[in-house]
Write an enzyme that holds these catalytic residues in place. Structure first.
Site: not given
Ligand code: 5U1
Length: 703
Positions: A59, A61-62, A108, A143, A145, A147, A166, A255, A344, A438, A441, A456, A462
């Protein structure tokens, strides 16, 4: 506000403005005030988004944010591009322009086992040896990776000037407007020791909670669900209208760095990450620097165990030689560095076949389609079932029985079907048809308008719902049967002693005394409590029936309005909507429940066994708005929409959720949207908030 944060144009307009309206001291004062506010907000938002460590209440911050917004609105020429208010998105683009990365964005190499990882280490060691470099024990930065989607962010003199995807590693798309909306991406770097020209690389992702929130919103709006957090993040970033991106809870984790000019970064990868953190970026909290490859294997094992508990999806662990000097010596092959590798986790998506769909009835009567799959090994386990959620999801996927399907298993979550391979559909593929009765029943199923779930309607009879129905019936706020706890109910149902709530009143002391943790005394107490519960109120009885969406307050309103069960049993949806608190959906649930012959029989049996209440004399309520249909839309200022609805219903009006030819009046508050347009096109009478208040006053309702 330092002058270098302004473009030349900004400076000109600032000077012009100042000359017209402000004396020099007030400019300085305003400058200082804005500057201090922005600094504070930057600081708190860094604590919150980058460090995950909020230091003030939301609050507060708001409040600061609103103060800044107001000041900037009053003084538009003072708005800077790095102001925290500038994260709301900009005018939509027609296309994304292309960006050539000044240094290619590498990918990578992958490892799929500890052996692969050791093999990577052997290659690193051998290559260094061939270069006559001896290292006692190589340090690796480890570290997770994430997704998500890899991005490049370019900062010039600390100001974010470009964000790009990228792409193919050489060329990506310019998504500057979109990345500017992400709170964990600094618009301006903190501190003063950053290079003049700095490219930061990292991953934009959607945390699991954000993904669930988005899908909840999609469900509520009856829009397509997102298949997984990665798709949702990619879709959110691919928006030409950055105002949409601004509404998605995306995050960014840095990263590495790309271009570095006019300054320096530390000489170890892990220290670079700490520097990035100090400059305002979120870095991964799990990051660790370890010695030797066996420590990397341990790190992988530790993080694998932690994986499901992390608030974001990860698909592996990245290991990088920590020394930047060694990285330079090792170089890269093709598009992947020799100094890094991603180990992976086992695949989380696999292809299999949808053999059949069965329908399961949940405790609340929700009917869920469950996919029976040709067993497939995915994410470390064999999967043969997946949820299809509801009919909307089946429609979204366009899937048929017999299709080849991609299934995904993320963490401990129930496996999901991500998509069907439609172009490989076999001739024998057949539609998934939802049952009209259903499967447990045979009571008819209902689908309430606006709901994706099919249910149902046999709530009291039931078997799939019976335990839940009985637990609710005996609960304190319902019939209040002391001593009849959940475990006892479960045993009684499992042993077949009760098959409906009415059977409760046939229970004998001896039957109860034979149950686990029961004796003669406690059994007699339960029988006594059951006997006492027969003398109840109509409101409690309605609540005890467990009709969906009928809580205590609604039950009280229904009891008050109808007075006795005979009138409630014959009420139509329209009648029901005249009751305070009852809208079209609840009315539909009540009618579906009470029109079930089996439910009616249970209600009659309960009365036969002696359940009774005092009939409520129906008040002689004047209902001047009877047979008038109202719709409420937009924001009302002097009362909430629910209050307005309750008042109108009290006067006998029917209040519905959508405008149709049957609507008599539309009450339109601020920012009324499509309902107002539709009402106008249908020639429905439009009332403003004040008209409504005058109407209520006329009938003696004052606010
Ligand atoms: N955590 C992490 N993910 N990741 C993806 N580090 C990292 N480094 C990457 C990539 C594609 O490339 C390095 C070669 C900088």
């Amino acid at each position: 506000m330092s002058a270098d944060l302004f473009s030349q144009e900004d400076n000109n307009s600032l000077q012009k403005d100042a000359a017209h309206s402000l004396d020099f001291s007030s400019i300085t004062q305003l400058d200082q005030q804005l500057n201090e506010l922005r600094e504070k907000i930057h600081h708190y938002s860094y604590q919150y988004y980058a460090l995950d460590n909020p230091t003030i209440p939301d609050a507060e911050y708001d409040r600061l944010f609103l103060e800044l917004q107001t000041l900037e609105k009053e003084n538009p020429s003072y708005v800077t591009s790095d102001s925290p208010t500038q994260r709301v998105g900009a005018q939509p683009l027609s296309v994304f322009s292309q960006v050539t990365h000044r240094l290619p964005m590498l990918s990578l190499d992958n490892a799929f086992s500890a052996e692969d990882l050791r093999e990577f280490h052997r290659r690193v060691t051998e290559r260094l040896a061939s270069l006559d470099i001896t290292v006692n024990e190589i340090e690796y930065a480890c570290e997770p990776k994430l997704d998500g989607i890899a991005v490049s962010l370019v900062y010039q003199k600390g100001i974010l000037v470009q964000g790009a995807t990228r792409g193919d590693g050489k060329t990506g798309e310019d998504i500057t407007q979109n990345v500017r909306t992400i709170a964990s991406i600094p618009l301006r770097l903190q501190g003063d020791n950053y290079p003049d020209d700095l490219e930061v690389r990292g991953e934009i992702y959607l945390p699991k909670a954000g993904f669930e929130k988005l899908n909840k919103i999609a469900d509520a709006r009856e829009e397509k669900r997102f298949a997984n957090p990665r798709n949702a993040a990619a879709g959110s970033l691919r928006q030409l209208d950055s105002r949409i991106t601004a509404q998605r809870p995306l995050e960014m984790c840095a990263y590495s760095v790309g271009v570095v000019d006019g300054g320096q970064v530390p000489t170890k990868h892990s220290d670079i990450l700490y520097a990035l953190s100090a400059w305002g970026f979120r870095i991964n909290q799990e990051m660790a620097s370890v010695k030797g490859i066996e420590a990397c294997c341990d790190y992988f094992d530790q993080l694998s165990k932690k994986r499901n508990a992390l608030p974001y999806d990860i698909d592996g662990i990245v290991f990088k030689v920590d020394s930047i000097e060694l990285q330079k010596q090792l170089g890269f092959v093709s598009r992947a560095p020799r100094w890094a590798i991603a180990q992976k986790f086992p695949a989380q998506e696999e292809l299999t076949e949808l053999l059949d769909v069965e329908f399961q009835v949940g405790r609340t009567g929700a009917i869920t389609p469950v996919a029976r799959l040709k067993p497939v090994f995915v994410g470390g386990v064999t999967v043969s079932n997946a949820t299809l959620h509801n009919s909307d999801e089946v429609e979204r996927l366009g899937v048929k029985i017999g299709d080849r399907v991609i299934i995904r298993r993320a963490g401990d979550v129930i496996p999901q079907i991500v998509s069907a391979v439609i172009d490989q559909r076999p001739d024998h593929a057949r539609d998934i048809i939802f049952p009209s009765s259903c499967p447990v029943c045979t009571s008819p199923t209902v689908r309430v308008e606006g709901e994706a779930t099919i249910r149902c309607s046999g709530g009291l009879v039931c078997p799939a719902q019976i335990k839940q129905a009985i637990k609710h019936y005996v609960s304190r706020k319902a019939m209040d049967v002391d001593g009849l706890g959940d475990k006892l109910v479960e045993q009684l149902v499992e042993l077949g002693h009760i098959t409906s709530v009415a059977d409760l009143y046939d229970l004998q002391v001896e039957q109860l005394a034979n149950m686990e943790r029961m004796g003669e005394k406690s059994a007699s107490n339960v029988i006594h409590a059951l006997e006492q519960s027969k003398n109840t109120t109509f409101a409690r009885f309605i609540y005890a029936l467990g009709v969906r969406e009928v809580g205590e307050a609604t039950a009280r309103n229904l009891a008050q309005y109808f007075g006795d069960i005979s009138r409630l049993l014959t009420a139509t949806e329209e009648d029901l909507q005249r009751v305070n608190d009852v809208g079209p959906v609840v009315a539909q649930f009540i009618v579906a429940f009470l029109s079930q012959q089996k439910n009616k029989e249970v209600i009659a049996k309960l009365q036969e066994k002696g359940v009774h209440w005092e009939v409520i004399e129906q008040q002689d309520n004047p209902q001047p708005l009877l047979d008038t249909v109202y719709v409420l839309t937009g924001t009302l200022e002097q009362l909430t929409r629910d209050e307005a609805k309750a008042h109108l219903q009290q006067l006998g009006a029917t209040v519905t959720g959508s405008v149709s030819k049957k609507t008599h009046f539309l009450v339109a508050g601020e920012n009324a949207g499509s309902k107002l347009t539709k009402a106008e096109s249908l020639g429905v009478n439009i009332l403003g908030e004040q008209d409504l208040i005058n109407l209520l006053n006329e009938y003696g309702i004052t606010l």
